[in-house]
Design a protein around this motif. Structure first.
Motif, mmCIF file in Angstrom:
data_model
loop_
_atom_site.group_PDB
_atom_site.id
_atom_site.type_symbol
_atom_site.label_atom_id
_atom_site.label_comp_id
_atom_site.label_asym_id
_atom_site.label_seq_id
_atom_site.Cartn_x
_atom_site.Cartn_y
_atom_site.Cartn_z
ATOM 1 N N THR A 287 0.841 -1.209 0.000
ATOM 2 C CA THR A 287 0.000 0.000 0.000
ATOM 3 C C THR A 287 0.868 1.246 0.000
ATOM 4 O OG1 THR A 287 -0.068 0.042 2.394
ATOM 5 C CG2 THR A 287 -1.902 -1.068 1.279
ATOM 6 N N GLU A 288 0.230 2.307 -0.378
ATOM 7 C CA GLU A 288 0.880 3.612 -0.397
ATOM 8 C C GLU A 288 -0.193 4.599 0.035
ATOM 9 O OE1 GLU A 288 3.573 4.004 -4.087
ATOM 10 O OE2 GLU A 288 2.113 5.660 -4.134
ATOM 11 N N PHE A 289 0.150 5.512 0.944
ATOM 12 C CA PHE A 289 -0.880 6.426 1.453
ATOM 13 C C PHE A 289 -0.483 7.883 1.265
ATOM 14 C CE2 PHE A 289 -1.436 2.580 4.011
ATOM 15 C CZ PHE A 289 -2.811 2.399 3.919
ATOM 16 N N ALA A 290 -1.491 8.706 1.119
ATOM 17 C CA ALA A 290 -1.294 10.158 1.213
ATOM 18 C C ALA A 290 -2.457 10.708 2.040
ATOM 19 C CB ALA A 290 -1.284 10.802 -0.170
ATOM 20 N N VAL A 291 -2.167 11.638 2.948
ATOM 21 C CA VAL A 291 -3.222 12.195 3.811
ATOM 22 C C VAL A 291 -3.155 13.719 3.813
ATOM 23 C CG1 VAL A 291 -3.408 10.214 5.357
ATOM 24 C CG2 VAL A 291 -1.688 11.965 5.811
ATOM 25 N N ARG A 292 -4.283 14.331 4.025
ATOM 26 C CA ARG A 292 -4.341 15.787 4.166
ATOM 27 C C ARG A 292 -5.376 16.157 5.217
ATOM 28 N NH1 ARG A 292 -0.492 15.497 1.635
ATOM 29 N NH2 ARG A 292 0.096 16.425 -0.348
ATOM 30 N N TYR A 293 -5.054 17.164 5.990
ATOM 31 C CA TYR A 293 -6.054 17.727 6.881
ATOM 32 C C TYR A 293 -6.147 19.210 6.553
ATOM 33 C CZ TYR A 293 -8.175 19.864 10.903
ATOM 34 O OH TYR A 293 -8.983 20.625 11.697
ATOM 35 N N LEU A 294 -7.336 19.699 6.187
ATOM 36 C CA LEU A 294 -7.516 21.105 5.801
ATOM 37 C C LEU A 294 -8.393 21.799 6.834
ATOM 38 C CD1 LEU A 294 -8.628 20.353 2.132
ATOM 39 C CD2 LEU A 294 -6.286 20.733 2.912
ATOM 40 N N PRO A 295 -7.830 22.746 7.606
ATOM 41 C CA PRO A 295 -8.677 23.468 8.558
ATOM 42 C C PRO A 295 -9.688 24.331 7.805
ATOM 43 C CG PRO A 295 -6.399 24.251 8.669
ATOM 44 C CD PRO A 295 -6.454 23.230 7.578
ATOM 45 N N ALA A 296 -10.780 24.655 8.477
ATOM 46 C CA ALA A 296 -11.838 25.448 7.831
ATOM 47 C C ALA A 296 -11.376 26.879 7.608
ATOM 48 C CB ALA A 296 -13.084 25.421 8.695
ATOM 49 N N GLY A 297 -12.207 27.661 6.909
ATOM 50 C CA GLY A 297 -11.923 29.073 6.633
ATOM 51 C C GLY A 297 -11.783 29.864 7.924
ATOM 52 N N ILE B 31 -3.947 13.340 -4.364
ATOM 53 C CA ILE B 31 -4.594 14.044 -3.244
ATOM 54 C C ILE B 31 -4.474 15.561 -3.430
ATOM 55 C CG2 ILE B 31 -2.712 14.231 -1.518
ATOM 56 C CD1 ILE B 31 -4.842 12.996 0.470
ATOM 57 N N ASP B 32 -3.340 16.015 -3.987
ATOM 58 C CA ASP B 32 -3.180 17.450 -4.246
ATOM 59 C C ASP B 32 -4.185 17.927 -5.288
ATOM 60 O OD1 ASP B 32 -1.204 17.727 -2.395
ATOM 61 O OD2 ASP B 32 0.451 17.488 -3.831
ATOM 62 N N PHE B 33 -4.389 17.088 -6.291
ATOM 63 C CA PHE B 33 -5.361 17.407 -7.336
ATOM 64 C C PHE B 33 -6.762 17.539 -6.746
ATOM 65 C CE2 PHE B 33 -8.306 16.036 -10.721
ATOM 66 C CZ PHE B 33 -7.926 16.875 -11.760
ATOM 67 N N LEU B 34 -7.124 16.576 -5.866
ATOM 68 C CA LEU B 34 -8.452 16.606 -5.241
ATOM 69 C C LEU B 34 -8.631 17.854 -4.377
ATOM 70 C CD1 LEU B 34 -8.762 12.845 -4.183
ATOM 71 C CD2 LEU B 34 -9.955 13.997 -6.069
ATOM 72 N N VAL B 35 -7.587 18.186 -3.615
ATOM 73 C CA VAL B 35 -7.663 19.358 -2.739
ATOM 74 C C VAL B 35 -7.851 20.617 -3.577
ATOM 75 C CG1 VAL B 35 -6.310 20.830 -1.192
ATOM 76 C CG2 VAL B 35 -6.397 18.352 -0.806
ATOM 77 N N ARG B 36 -7.043 20.688 -4.657
ATOM 78 C CA ARG B 36 -7.102 21.878 -5.494
ATOM 79 C C ARG B 36 -8.484 22.036 -6.133
ATOM 80 N NH1 ARG B 36 -2.537 20.705 -7.839
ATOM 81 N NH2 ARG B 36 -3.462 19.964 -9.767
ATOM 82 N N ARG B 37 -9.047 20.938 -6.598
ATOM 83 C CA ARG B 37 -10.329 21.014 -7.292
ATOM 84 C C ARG B 37 -11.517 21.155 -6.344
ATOM 85 N NH1 ARG B 37 -10.961 19.001 -12.434
ATOM 86 N NH2 ARG B 37 -9.155 19.519 -13.702
ATOM 87 N N MET B 38 -11.479 20.473 -5.222
ATOM 88 C CA MET B 38 -12.660 20.389 -4.363
ATOM 89 C C MET B 38 -12.654 21.350 -3.176
ATOM 90 S SD MET B 38 -14.551 18.091 -5.806
ATOM 91 C CE MET B 38 -15.794 17.779 -4.542
ATOM 92 N N ALA B 39 -11.472 21.630 -2.639
ATOM 93 C CA ALA B 39 -11.426 22.350 -1.365
ATOM 94 C C ALA B 39 -11.866 23.812 -1.438
ATOM 95 C CB ALA B 39 -10.029 22.249 -0.753
ATOM 96 N N PRO B 40 -11.644 24.531 -2.524
ATOM 97 C CA PRO B 40 -12.010 25.949 -2.494
ATOM 98 C C PRO B 40 -13.474 26.190 -2.145
ATOM 99 C CG PRO B 40 -10.651 25.510 -4.399
ATOM 100 C CD PRO B 40 -10.965 24.183 -3.766
ATOM 101 N N GLN B 41 -14.345 25.253 -2.503
ATOM 102 C CA GLN B 41 -15.766 25.455 -2.187
ATOM 103 C C GLN B 41 -16.070 25.031 -0.763
ATOM 104 O OE1 GLN B 41 -14.910 23.394 -5.206
ATOM 105 N NE2 GLN B 41 -16.794 23.469 -6.372
ATOM 106 N N ALA B 42 -15.118 24.353 -0.134
ATOM 107 C CA ALA B 42 -15.405 23.767 1.166
ATOM 108 C C ALA B 42 -14.623 24.491 2.254
ATOM 109 C CB ALA B 42 -15.026 22.284 1.139
ATOM 110 N N ASP B 43 -15.029 25.747 2.535
ATOM 111 C CA ASP B 43 -14.241 26.476 3.531
ATOM 112 C C ASP B 43 -14.994 26.673 4.837
ATOM 113 O OD1 ASP B 43 -16.076 28.216 2.590
ATOM 114 O OD2 ASP B 43 -14.741 29.946 2.674
#
Lengths: 123, 713
Positions: free
Chosen positions: B494-504, B681-693
């Motif tokens: 397995t290979e993992f990547a994780v991210r935690y994004l605090p809210a706005g 995971i970077d791609f997902l963050v870039r595409r999805m996170a801006p709307q999720a603040d």
């Protein structure tokens, strides 16, 4: 982010027939800002446990985890008293989809209309 | 001949010695006699004027009137105390009261007229002054502004005395400076330095103010003794200065200036004293109204400001709102600067004029305040002392400008008056609030300075609150981070990547987590979850839940067993806490996986062929709260080469939008994402996170390589 003003309308409908359910119809967006208001309306009736409860979410356009918590709390209080708690969800609505995705609908009997719920919960 | 035709000797004597001018003229209006009083009155000698038309003393615009008089006299009529304007030999006007009687010849025909003229110029002037004073009194009795009062008094006083220039200056409320309110007739360069000057300057105006008495300087020599007048406006050689004072309190002064030397007679002095008293009363009333209005405005403003300052805990938002509320209530322009250590940052700018607002922003961007500047914002931040610049002069701009372009923009801003007050928070000067007037031409005074200080103190509290909040928020985020796994264990296959994004910014840290557990038997547990609520409380519940999951997982229970035990534990220890969890146990060598879902949206699998599917089975409500939780375990096979995505609902939740729309968007995004875990995971963050603040987001991507990947890489 600018202030969001969230308002909900909570309508209480007393049972039409003896032993029938007490209904709360909630319209608007249910989030953290209104969760306390919702709790204050529903919890006393739920903890009394003297009658089944129908929570009508047909007019609910949004519900988040704080709203889900209120529903689960009502469910637990009624379960402790041996009473049922049912949800009314408009098919295909945001509320229905959210509660399905979060597994909440698995814990409640759900109905597409208030009439159906009331009929089911009236002995 | 110098006397009336054929007059007897005694009559001649009377005529010769009369104080009134006595003139006779014939039918053709030619002068026939002209007594010494007429010579004094009109400036013409008898021999110069006898035989010439009487019209030499009639001004051009009254020639018609003179013809009419002649006709009336010819008809035998007599005129008594007829007031008329005449003109002297030197061209100056003279006002006379005329008595005109026909002279009959022996046949009883009208042969000419006798004219007795009395000089009423001074009477006329007195009347004019009385009229002007009355008009002034009436117009000042109405509610007028300071400027209007100043203009009205110049309107009446200057022509009444034939002044060539005039000005009204007011003493500042602290009595330290004199500012010119209104002026007429002075040359532009002559008055520039007198727009504002200290009360200690040695000029007639300050003397009149200091001593509260008029200064009558009728000769150029009278003006020479004032040191600071040297080179002022040399064309003027006489001045009259009257203090404007009410009940011994000096408010300002009126100055009238004359090109020629002159006397100020008692009538003129009395007129000016009366006019200046009226003006002083009007100024006092206008100031009172002004200060009442300001006091009202300020109360309203402070009420509004404290509301605004309490409305956000975000520092920059707070400061932007502060600037917006200060304009136009307090100033035409407001800027808030913060000392960020190396630089002085412009945190907020507001201007009453949108065009100027852009200019102000441009100014802040191109020429930011710098610590090494001697004056202005930098100085206030350095010293912690407020500054009041009642009148911003061009010299000040030139001295402060960093070059031609800077000076040009500064000039374009059209500064009038400025206040800079320190922004004190947490016991130190953190920045400065600058208030500037331009368009309104309001001059700030010491009262404004005190008020601005008051406002800055309110703002300082808001800054402290915002910073305290930000520290708390940082503490919650720090705790959150500390409670997440420091590193992901390496699990073969397995290979993992994780991210935690605090809210706005406006939201608090939440209770989201991810975790990977090596069960030591070749299988791994991946869990992701979200404790409802925010802040340190939610983060610490998250920490306990994660530890409990770890313990139950290591005991070897199936997924529904682990989460069921967790639910039971929460019923005992976490009153009213609720969490959503996606729990999955996988054997990377075979891709066989078992999972359970409590209140949590489905995890996603991207197959090696790019299709994306949901792990939507085994749904149950969130853990906690419910008495009993009916959990299930679902199974699936994640074929080698697949990507597995677990996430918390912040990634797909959109207000007033169906949660499944966000889910569909996420699925489409995952389908396009790169195959390696970190780029994915970077791609997902870039595409999805801006709307999720509005909510925290935790996400985890696992790549299942399968048994064949365990060979030499």
């Amino acid at each position: 982010m600018d202030e969001q003003t969230t308002e909900i309308k909570i309508e209480r409908i007393d049972p039409a027939a003896a032993g029938g359910p007490l209904t709360f119809a909630i319209s608007g967006e249910i989030d953290l800002a209104v969760a306390d208001e919702l709790t204050e309306a529903i919890e006393p009736a739920a903890s009394a446990g003297s009658q089944p409860l129908v929570i009508d979410l047909v007019g609910t356009s949004f519900i988040d985890s704080s709203g889900i918590r209120v529903l689960l709390k009502a469910h637990r209080l009624l379960a402790e008293a041996g009473e049922q708690c049912a949800l009314v969800l408009a098919p295909g609505s945001v509320a229905e989809r959210t509660l399905e995705l979060t597994g909440v609908t698995d814990a409640f009997p759900t109905f597409p209309s208030r009439e159906a719920a009331v009929a089911e919960l009236t002995p | 001949m110098n006397v009336a035709l054929g007059a007897p000797a005694h009559a001649r004597a009377i005529i010769e010695s009369s104080e009134d001018a006595i003139i006779s003229k014939d039918r053709e209006a030619l002068v026939t006699s002209w007594n010494p009083a007429a010579e004094r009155l009109y400036g013409w000698k008898a021999e110069e004027v006898i035989g010439r038309p009487i019209s030499v003393i009639v001004p051009e615009h009254l020639k018609g009137e003179e013809l009419e008089i002649l006709e009336r006299i010819a008809a035998g009529e007599r005129l008594d105390h007829y007031e008329a304007e005449r003109v002297r030999k030197d061209g100056t006007p003279v006002f006379v009261s005329l008595t005109v009687s026909p002279i009959n010849d022996d046949a009883g025909e009208v042969a000419g007229a006798a004219v007795i003229a009395r000089d009423i110029t001074e009477q006329r002037r007195a009347q004019e002054r009385a009229d002007r004073l009355q008009r002034l009194t009436a117009s000042l009795a109405r509610e007028v502004s300071l400027e209007r009062a100043a203009n009205l008094v110049l309107d009446e006083a200057m022509p009444a005395l034939g002044a060539d220039a005039g000005a009204v200056s007011l003493l500042s409320e602290d009595g330290g400076t004199v500012a010119m309110m209104s002026r007429r007739g002075y040359s532009k360069q002559g008055v520039e330095k007198w727009q504002e000057f200290p009360v200690t300057a040695d000029v007639p105006v300050t003397e009149a103010m200091r001593e509260d008495r008029p200064v009558w300087a009728g000769r150029a020599a009278d003006l020479e003794r004032y040191r600071d007048l040297a080179g002022a406006d040399i064309k003027l050689s006489a001045s009259a200065i009257l203090p404007l004072s009410v009940e011994n309190q000096v408010l300002g002064a009126i100055a009238l200036s004359f090109r020629d030397e002159r006397e100020f007679n008692s009538h003129e002095r009395a007129f000016l004293l009366a006019a200046s008293q009226q003006a002083a009363n009007a100024v006092a009333r206008a100031r009172l109204r002004e200060s009442e209005r300001r006091a009202r405005d300020r109360l309203a403003f402070l009420a509004q400001a404290s509301e605004v300052l309490a409305s956000s805990l975000d520092l920059d938002t707070t400061l932007r709102r502060l600037a917006r509320v200060a304009v136009p209530a307090l100033a035409d322009w407001c800027a808030v600067h913060l000392d960020d250590g190396d630089v002085i940052r412009t945190a907020a700018v507001a201007h009453v004029d949108p065009g100027k607002a852009r200019l102000a922003e441009e100014l802040a961007e191109s020429f930011p305040a710098r610590h090494d500047e001697s004056g202005g914002v930098a100085q206030v931040i350095r010293t912690g002392e407020a500054q009041l610049i009642t009148h911003v002069t061009d010299e000040m701009l030139a001295a402060g400008a960093r070059g031609e372009e800077h000076l040009r923009v500064l000039r374009e801003m059209d500064f009038c008056s400025a206040i800079i007050v320190p922004l004190v928070a947490g016991g130190g000067t953190r920045g400065a609030v600058t208030l500037v007037t331009s368009e309104s031409e309001v001059r700030f005074g010491s009262e404004d300075l005190r008020f601005a200080g008051e406002l800055a103190r309110h703002a300082g509290f808001a800054v402290e609150n915002a910073e305290r909040f930000s520290q708390q928020r940082n503490a919650a985020i720090t705790l959150q981070r500390a409670l997440l796994p420091a590193r992901i264990p390496s699990i073969p296959g397995t290979e993992f990547a994780v991210r935690y994004l605090p809210a706005g910014l406006d939201a608090e840290a939440g209770g989201d987590w991810y975790d990977v557990i090596d069960l030591g038997d070749g299988t791994a547990v991946i869990s992701i979850g979200d404790v409802a609520g925010t802040g340190i409380a939610a983060a610490s519940v998250m920490g306990r839940l994660r530890t409990a999951i770890r313990a139950y997982a290591l005991e070897g229970h199936p997924p529904d067993g682990v989460i069921g035990r967790l639910h039971g534990l929460m019923g005992d220890f976490e009153d009213d806490q609720m969490a959503t969890i996606f729990y999955l146990r996988i054997d990377p060598t075979t891709g066989f996986a078992e999972y359970t879902r409590a209140g949590h949206p489905p995890a996603l699998v991207r197959e090696p062929d790019g299709t994306v599917r949901e792990l939507a089975g085994a749904g149950a409500p969130p853990v906690g709260i419910l008495r009993e939780l009916d959990l299930k375990t679902a199974t699936t096979t994640v074929v080698p080469g697949s990507l597995l995505l677990l996430y918390t609902d912040g990634l797909i939740e959109r207000r007033s939008e169906r949660l499944d729309l966000g889910l569909e968007q996420l699925k489409a995004t995952l389908a396009e994402a790169p195959a390696e875990t970190v780029p994915c995971i970077d791609f997902l963050v870039r595409r999805m996170a801006p709307q999720a603040d509005v909510d925290d987001v935790a996400l985890l991507v696992a790549r299942v390589k399968g048994a064949q990947a365990d060979g030499p890489a």
